[in-house]
Write a protein that holds these residues in place. Structure first.
Motif, PDB file in Angstrom:
ATOM      1  N   GLY A  59       5.699  -9.749  -3.679  1.00 17.69           N
ATOM      2  CA  GLY A  59       5.468 -11.170  -3.515  1.00 17.69           C
ATOM      3  C   GLY A  59       5.120 -11.592  -2.106  1.00 17.69           C
ATOM      4  N   GLN A  60       5.092 -10.649  -1.158  1.00 19.73           N
ATOM      5  CA  GLN A  60       4.707 -10.980   0.209  1.00 19.73           C
ATOM      6  C   GLN A  60       3.249 -10.572   0.448  1.00 19.73           C
ATOM      7  N   THR A  61       2.661 -11.117   1.507  1.00 12.77           N
ATOM      8  CA  THR A  61       1.256 -10.853   1.804  1.00 12.77           C
ATOM      9  C   THR A  61       1.107  -9.840   2.926  1.00 12.77           C
ATOM     10  N   VAL A  62       0.309  -8.820   2.668  1.00 11.71           N
ATOM     11  CA  VAL A  62      -0.100  -7.864   3.691  1.00 11.71           C
ATOM     12  C   VAL A  62      -1.582  -8.098   3.956  1.00 11.71           C
ATOM     13  N   THR A  63      -1.925  -8.379   5.205  1.00 11.24           N
ATOM     14  CA  THR A  63      -3.325  -8.618   5.583  1.00 11.24           C
ATOM     15  C   THR A  63      -3.862  -7.415   6.339  1.00 11.24           C
ATOM     16  N   LEU A  64      -5.055  -6.988   5.968  1.00 14.25           N
ATOM     17  CA  LEU A  64      -5.704  -5.851   6.619  1.00 14.25           C
ATOM     18  C   LEU A  64      -6.772  -6.341   7.594  1.00 14.25           C
ATOM     19  N   LEU A  65      -6.689  -5.879   8.827  1.00 15.95           N
ATOM     20  CA  LEU A  65      -7.760  -6.053   9.812  1.00 15.95           C
ATOM     21  C   LEU A  65      -8.247  -4.644  10.120  1.00 15.95           C
ATOM     22  N   CYS A  66      -9.092  -4.131   9.238  1.00 17.81           N
ATOM     23  CA  CYS A  66      -9.413  -2.700   9.254  1.00 17.81           C
ATOM     24  C   CYS A  66     -10.872  -2.452   8.906  1.00 17.81           C
ATOM     25  N   GLY A  67     -11.413  -1.401   9.498  1.00 19.13           N
ATOM     26  CA  GLY A  67     -12.735  -0.927   9.128  1.00 19.13           C
ATOM     27  C   GLY A  67     -12.643   0.033   7.955  1.00 19.13           C
ATOM     28  N   ASN A  68     -13.711   0.795   7.752  1.00 22.55           N
ATOM     29  CA  ASN A  68     -13.807   1.676   6.587  1.00 22.55           C
ATOM     30  C   ASN A  68     -13.180   3.040   6.838  1.00 22.55           C
ATOM     31  N   LEU A  69     -11.890   3.042   7.126  1.00 19.43           N
ATOM     32  CA  LEU A  69     -11.140   4.279   7.334  1.00 19.43           C
ATOM     33  C   LEU A  69     -10.529   4.760   6.016  1.00 19.43           C
ATOM     34  N   PRO A  70     -10.314   6.063   5.863  1.00 22.28           N
ATOM     35  CA  PRO A  70      -9.523   6.531   4.714  1.00 22.28           C
ATOM     36  C   PRO A  70      -8.149   5.874   4.659  1.00 22.28           C
ATOM     37  N   GLU A  71      -7.545   5.661   5.827  1.00 24.07           N
ATOM     38  CA  GLU A  71      -6.213   5.047   5.885  1.00 24.07           C
ATOM     39  C   GLU A  71      -6.239   3.592   5.420  1.00 24.07           C
ATOM     40  N   THR A  72      -7.386   2.938   5.500  1.00 23.47           N
ATOM     41  CA  THR A  72      -7.500   1.573   4.985  1.00 23.47           C
ATOM     42  C   THR A  72      -7.291   1.556   3.476  1.00 23.47           C
ATOM     43  N   GLU A  96     -10.898 -17.025  15.469  1.00 23.15           N
ATOM     44  CA  GLU A  96     -10.337 -18.314  15.046  1.00 23.15           C
ATOM     45  C   GLU A  96     -10.251 -18.405  13.524  1.00 23.15           C
ATOM     46  N   VAL A  97     -11.318 -18.006  12.843  1.00 16.78           N
ATOM     47  CA  VAL A  97     -11.331 -18.057  11.378  1.00 16.78           C
ATOM     48  C   VAL A  97     -10.368 -17.021  10.809  1.00 16.78           C
ATOM     49  N   GLN A  98     -10.372 -15.820  11.372  1.00 20.52           N
ATOM     50  CA  GLN A  98      -9.440 -14.788  10.906  1.00 20.52           C
ATOM     51  C   GLN A  98      -7.998 -15.259  11.042  1.00 20.52           C
ATOM     52  N   ALA A  99      -7.681 -15.896  12.162  1.00 20.21           N
ATOM     53  CA  ALA A  99      -6.317 -16.387  12.371  1.00 20.21           C
ATOM     54  C   ALA A  99      -5.955 -17.461  11.358  1.00 20.21           C
ATOM     55  N   ALA A 100      -6.914 -18.334  11.058  1.00 20.84           N
ATOM     56  CA  ALA A 100      -6.655 -19.385  10.069  1.00 20.84           C
ATOM     57  C   ALA A 100      -6.327 -18.770   8.712  1.00 20.84           C
ATOM     58  N   ILE A 101      -7.031 -17.695   8.361  1.00 19.13           N
ATOM     59  CA  ILE A 101      -6.767 -17.027   7.079  1.00 19.13           C
ATOM     60  C   ILE A 101      -5.411 -16.330   7.109  1.00 19.13           C
ATOM     61  N   VAL A 102      -5.120 -15.622   8.205  1.00 17.01           N
ATOM     62  CA  VAL A 102      -3.826 -14.933   8.339  1.00 17.01           C
ATOM     63  C   VAL A 102      -2.678 -15.913   8.135  1.00 17.01           C
ATOM     64  N   GLN A 103      -2.800 -17.065   8.734  1.00 13.17           N
ATOM     65  CA  GLN A 103      -1.744 -18.083   8.623  1.00 13.17           C
ATOM     66  C   GLN A 103      -1.711 -18.693   7.228  1.00 13.17           C
ATOM     67  N   ASP A 104      -2.883 -18.965   6.686  1.00 15.08           N
ATOM     68  CA  ASP A 104      -2.978 -19.646   5.393  1.00 15.08           C
ATOM     69  C   ASP A 104      -2.343 -18.833   4.268  1.00 15.08           C
ATOM     70  N   VAL A 105      -2.539 -17.507   4.274  1.00 17.23           N
ATOM     71  CA  VAL A 105      -2.031 -16.678   3.170  1.00 17.23           C
ATOM     72  C   VAL A 105      -0.591 -16.228   3.397  1.00 17.23           C
ATOM     73  N   GLU A 106       0.038 -16.782   4.433  1.00 17.96           N
ATOM     74  CA  GLU A 106       1.451 -16.497   4.713  1.00 17.96           C
ATOM     75  C   GLU A 106       1.683 -14.998   4.941  1.00 17.96           C
ATOM     76  N   THR A 107       0.901 -14.448   5.852  1.00 17.76           N
ATOM     77  CA  THR A 107       0.944 -13.015   6.127  1.00 17.76           C
ATOM     78  C   THR A 107       2.319 -12.571   6.629  1.00 17.76           C
ATOM     79  N   ARG A 108       2.874 -11.594   5.941  1.00 17.27           N
ATOM     80  CA  ARG A 108       4.157 -11.002   6.363  1.00 17.27           C
ATOM     81  C   ARG A 108       3.921  -9.842   7.321  1.00 17.27           C
ATOM     82  N   ALA A 109       2.872  -9.057   7.040  1.00 15.52           N
ATOM     83  CA  ALA A 109       2.557  -7.907   7.893  1.00 15.52           C
ATOM     84  C   ALA A 109       1.042  -7.822   8.076  1.00 15.52           C
ATOM     85  N   LEU A 110       0.629  -7.560   9.312  1.00 11.82           N
ATOM     86  CA  LEU A 110      -0.783  -7.349   9.628  1.00 11.82           C
ATOM     87  C   LEU A 110      -0.981  -5.868   9.907  1.00 11.82           C
ATOM     88  N   ILE A 111      -1.801  -5.214   9.090  1.00 13.74           N
ATOM     89  CA  ILE A 111      -2.120  -3.797   9.293  1.00 13.74           C
ATOM     90  C   ILE A 111      -3.461  -3.718   9.998  1.00 13.74           C
TER      91      ILE A 111
END
Length: 514
Positions: A59-72, A96-111
Motif C-alpha cells: 500500500g505504499q509508493t515506491v518511485t523509480l528515478l532510473c534508466g534502463n538498467l537490469p536492476e531497474t 520541478e515536475v519530477q518533484a511534484a510527482i514524487v510528492q503527489d503520489v506520496e512516495t515512501r521510498a525513492l529508488i
C-alpha cells in the motif's frame, strides 16, 4: 511456485516462476553485461526482503528515478512483490515536475540509478522522502544492492491483493497537476495477456525506449515467455542497428518517429536486420507512406499496436494487413482485440454507425482504476464502465478501426475542423518530406491557425510555398497551413512522440517577435 495466502497471483509471480524454470538462460543484457534468469530471480527476492527490512510494504509508493538498467527491472518486481505501488519517472522531465510527482503520489521510498544522483538531489530538495535507495554505491542514500546482498534469495508469496494499485503512470503534459493513471494488480495480469505474443527461447527483444513507458510491458512479456531482453539506455539509430545485427534481435518496439529515423539512417541499407521477425510500432499516429517504406526496408514483419495507459490494449494491425498497395489499411489501427469492446460516439453519447467520425470509447477488463486523487477527472472519462479515450476515429464496415486525431489536437478553423493526422499524412506523402507535425496556434484574435513543422529528405529543395500549394490542391484552402517551418529533426517527448507542445511554444514565441 509462489502463491499468496489467498491464492492470488500477480504478474510478478508468473515472471519469477518463468525465470526459475530455466535459471541458466540469458534474461537481460546491458552494455555487455549479461544477467541470467536465475540471477534476476534471486535479485528480486533479495531486494524485496531489503525493502521490507526498511519498513516498506503493501500500500505504499515506491518511485523509480532510473534508466534502463537490469536492476531497474528487479526493483520494480521487488516493490510489486511486497504489495507496493510503483511510479517510474520519465528521466527527461524537469526536476520541478519530477518533484511534484514524487510528492503527489506520496512516495515512501525513492529508488535511484547511481548515474542520476545529481538529479535525485534536485528532486529531494523539493520533495523529501523517508528512504532514498541507490542501485549501487553513491554519495547519497543507502546502497540497495548492498542491502539486498545480505538477504536470502528464498522465494516467498506475494503480498499484493487484486484491487491494490500496482502502478501509477503519469501522462498529460509537463505543467499543472499531472494525471496519474492507476492500474491494479488484477488489471496488470489482464493487460499482459493482450500484448503481442512473444514466445520461444530464441525471442530476443530490444528495448531502446524508456522502461517507464510501453517497453516495460514488453520486458515483462518477454521474460515470461522464455526470451531475452537487450537493454539500450535510449534511442540512437546507429546503435540500434548495430545491436540488431550483433545480438540477432528478433523483436523490436518503436514509436513511429523513431522507426522513421531507423530506416532513414545511412547504415540501414547495409546492416543485417534479417533476424527481425516482429517490429511493433505504436504510441502515436503513423504515416501510411512511411510505414510502407518500412515494410519495403524490413520486410513483412511490422505490426501496429494501439492502446492507452488508461485503456490497455485496444486493437492490432497485423503483419498480413501491412499491404503497401493498401494505404487505407496502413492508415488504420487494425481490428479490435478479443475481449475488448469499442464503440464510436458523438458528443451526445449516441453510438455512430460504421464510417462516421466520433470519440472512441472502450470497455474491457484492462481499463484503469482511475486517476490518482482526481475523482472528478476520473468520472469525466469513465462513464458507465466505458472509457472515453479522447481519440477521434471511426470503424469501417470490415471492423477496422481508424484514428483520425486527438480531440485536443483537432484544429477548429473557419469552415470546419482540420484533423492534424490527415494533414500530416498528406505532407509525408511528398517524396521530399520525411516527417511532419501539424498543430494549431492561436493568433492575436484568438483564432486557431494551422501550422506545420517539416523534416525534409537529405538534399531536397521543397519549400513552404510548394507544400502549401500541394495541400490547397489536394484538400482545399481550409487545410492549407498558415505557416510551414523546416527543422532537421522533430523534438520528441520522453516516450518518443512528437512534442507538439514544444513546437507550439516555439511558434507562439516566433509570432510574438514578428
Amino acid at each position: 511456485m509462489s502463491v499468496a495466502a489467498d491464492g492470488f497471483r500477480t504478474y510478478v509471480d508468473d515472471n519469477l516462476d518463468a525465470l526459475g524454470a530455466d535459471p541458466e538462460r540469458e534474461a537481460l543484457v546491458h552494455e555487455g553485461r549479461r544477467m541470467t534468469a536465475g540471477e534476476l530471480r534471486d535479485l528480486v527476492y533479495r531486494m524485496a526482503r531489503a525493502l521490507r527490512a526498511q519498513g516498506i510494504g503493501r500500500g505504499q509508493t515506491v518511485t523509480l528515478l532510473c534508466g534502463n538498467l537490469p536492476e531497474t527491472v528487479a526493483a520494480r518486481y521487488a516493490a510489486n512483490l511486497i504489495g507496493c505501488r510503483v511510479n517510474h519517472l520519465y528521466n527527461k522531465l524537469s526536476a520541478e515536475v519530477q518533484a511534484a510527482i514524487v510528492q503527489d503520489v506520496e512516495t515512501r521510498a525513492l529508488i535511484v540509478d547511481p548515474r542520476l544522483t545529481e538529479r535525485a538531489v534536485e528532486v529531494l530538495d523539493r520533495a523529501p522522502v523517508k528512504d532514498v535507495l541507490i542501485l549501487g554505491p553513491a554519495p547519497i542514500g543507502s546502497d540497495l544492492l548492498a542491502l539486498a546482498a545480505e538477504q536470502s534469495a528464498e522465494p516467498f508469496p506475494n503480498e499484493a491483493r487484486p484491487q491494490d494499485i500496482c502502478t501509477i503512470r503519469h501522462t498529460g503534459g509537463t505543467t499543472g497537476h499531472p494525471k496519474g493513471i492507476c492500474t491494479s494488480f488484477g488489471q496488470m495480469r489482464n493487460l499482459r495477456g493482450r500484448l503481442p505474443e512473444n514466445k520461444g527461447d530464441r525471442h530476443r527483444q530490444l528495448v531502446c525506449t524508456t522502461l517507464a513507458h510501453a517497453a516495460g510491458f514488453l520486458v515483462d512479456s518477454t521474460l515470461n515467455s522464455g526470451g531475452s531482453v537487450v537493454l539500450l539506455e535510449d534511442f540512437d539509430a546507429e546503435a540500434v542497428l548495430a545491436t540488431i545485427e550483433r545480438e540477432r534481435i528478433t523483436h523490436l518496439f518503436l514509436l513511429p518517429p523513431l522507426l522513421y529515423q531507423l530506416m532513414d539512417h545511412p547504415n540501414a541499407a547495409h546492416t543485417d536486420t534479417s533476424s527481425l521477425t516482429n517490429v511493433v510500432y505504436g504510441g502515436c499516429q503513423a504515416s501510411p507512406t512511411r510505414i510502407a517504406d518500412a515494410v519495403r526496408r524490413f520486410g513483412p514483419v511490422l505490426m501496429q499496436f494501439y492502446g492507452q495507459n488508461e485503456a490497455g490494449g485496444i486493437s492490432v494491425l497485423k503483419s498480413e494487413d501491412h499491404d503497401v498497395q493498401r494505404p487505407d489499411l496502413l492508415r488504420s489501427a487494425g481490428k479490435v482485440l478479443d475481449g475488448v469492446e469499442v464503440v464510436v460516439r458523438d458528443e451526445s453519447g449516441r453510438d455512430l454507425p460504421a464510417g462516421e467520425h466520433g470519440e472512441i470509447c472502450v470497455r474491457s477488463d484492462q481499463i484503469m482504476s482511475g486517476y490518482w486523487k482526481q475523482p472528478e477527472l476520473t468520472a469525466e472519462v469513465l462513464r458507465d464502465g466505458w472509457l472515453h479515450t479522447g481519440d477521434v476515429g471511426y470503424l469501417d464496415a470490415n471492423g477496422y478501426l481508424t484514428i483520425v486525431d486527438r480531440l485536443k489536437d483537432m484544429i477548429v478553423v473557419v469552415g470546419g475542423h482540420v484533423y492534424t493526422t490527415e494533414l500530416e499524412d498528406l505532407l509525408n506523402s511528398h517524396p521530399q518530406v520525411l516527417q511532419s507535425a501539424v498543430f494549431g496556434v492561436r493568433d492575436e484574435d484568438r483564432m486557431e491557425r494551422v501550422h506545420a513543422t517539416v523534416v525534409r529528405a537529405p538534399g531536397s529543395d521543397v519549400d513552404e510555398q510548394r507544400l502549401r500549394d500541394m495541400v490547397r490542391g489536394e484538400r482545399g484552402a481550409m487545410y492549407e497551413p498558415a505557416r510551414i517551418t523546416f527543422v532537421d529533426a522533430l523534438p520528441l517527448t520522453d516516450a518518443g512522440k512528437p512534442d507538439k507542445k514544444q513546437l507550439r511554444l516555439r511558434a507562439e514565441q516566433e509570432a510574438a517577435l514578428a
